[in-house]
Design a protein around this motif. Structure first.
Motif, PDB file in Angstrom:
ATOM      1  N   ASP A   1       0.827  -1.200   0.000  1.00  0.00           N
ATOM      2  CA  ASP A   1       0.000   0.000   0.000  1.00  0.00           C
ATOM      3  C   ASP A   1       0.863   1.253   0.000  1.00  0.00           C
ATOM      4  OD1 ASP A   1      -2.469  -1.263  -0.099  1.00  0.00           O
ATOM      5  OD2 ASP A   1      -2.599  -1.424   2.084  1.00  0.00           O
ATOM      6  N   ASP A   2       1.895   1.255   0.829  1.00  0.00           N
ATOM      7  CA  ASP A   2       2.768   2.414   0.971  1.00  0.00           C
ATOM      8  C   ASP A   2       4.215   1.927   0.993  1.00  0.00           C
ATOM      9  OD1 ASP A   2       4.192   4.674   1.658  1.00  0.00           O
ATOM     10  OD2 ASP A   2       2.884   5.238   3.322  1.00  0.00           O
ATOM     11  N   LEU A   3       4.814   1.868  -0.171  1.00  0.00           N
ATOM     12  CA  LEU A   3       6.157   1.309  -0.308  1.00  0.00           C
ATOM     13  C   LEU A   3       7.180   2.072   0.532  1.00  0.00           C
ATOM     14  CD1 LEU A   3       7.711  -0.934  -1.623  1.00  0.00           C
ATOM     15  CD2 LEU A   3       8.078   0.532  -3.608  1.00  0.00           C
ATOM     16  N   ASP A   4       7.067   3.398   0.585  1.00  0.00           N
ATOM     17  CA  ASP A   4       8.007   4.172   1.397  1.00  0.00           C
ATOM     18  C   ASP A   4       7.911   3.779   2.870  1.00  0.00           C
ATOM     19  OD1 ASP A   4       9.089   5.551  -0.754  1.00  0.00           O
ATOM     20  OD2 ASP A   4       7.622   7.180  -0.616  1.00  0.00           O
ATOM     21  N   ALA A   5       6.698   3.523   3.357  1.00  0.00           N
ATOM     22  CA  ALA A   5       6.512   3.109   4.748  1.00  0.00           C
ATOM     23  C   ALA A   5       7.147   1.740   4.989  1.00  0.00           C
ATOM     24  CB  ALA A   5       5.033   3.084   5.111  1.00  0.00           C
TER      25      ALA A   5
END
Length: 162
Positions: free
Chosen positions: A80-84
């Motif tokens: 969902d949120d690759l950076d996270a």
């Protein structure tokens, strides 16, 4: 992590580092074989929730890798949120680094600069030299549909051509 540092100590004393020798050390340290063999040598191992692999390349280089943290994709097959997820990996790496830096192994390695290949392969990493070998701890994602992992990798380069 004690299983990984114990294996790294065992492998440090294995000269030269070979797939057969590494497999013998995994077995002696009571890692469980994963059922993947190559040329008659077990290449996949598990212990205490950690996975280990042995790779021998045609060049003669040998790499022993440990996945100490894994974050897989969500139900949709993507993050969902690759950076996270990358940030979680970096936090997990920061948790594991003291295990290496405070181990008896630390007295045998020196900090090294990452190579351009390391910068391409790792999201973030720390690299050391250990004799003629490279020890790397880093966060990787080898493809967009694979998990993000914190790995510890010991690699012996191919023997010099005579």
């Amino acid at each position: 992590m004690a299983a990984v540092t114990a294996m790294l100590e065992e492998l440090r004393d294995l000269v030269p580092l070979t797939a057969e020798g590494a497999a013998g050390r995994f077995a002696a340290q009571e890692w469980t074989p994963g059922g993947k063999s190559r040329d008659g040598v077990e290449t996949s191992w598990r212990k205490d929730g950690i996975r280990g692999w042995i790779q021998e390349f045609r060049s003669g280089a040998v790499r022993v890798s440990f996945a100490v943290w894994t974050r897989d994709v969500d139900e949709s097959g993507y993050f969902d949120d690759l950076d996270a997820v990358y940030e979680q990996g970096e936090q997990a790496l920061a948790t594991w680094l003291p295990e290496i830096l405070d181990s008896p192994l630390a007295g045998h390695f020196a900090e090294a600069e990452p190579t351009s290949a390391d910068e391409d392969e790792y999201i973030t990493a720390r690299t050391w030299t250990l004799g003629g070998r490279t020890l790397t701890a880093g966060v990787v994602q080898q493809d967009t549909d694979l998990p993000v992992m914190v790995v510890i990798v010991l690699e012996e380069p191919a023997p010099a051509a005579e």
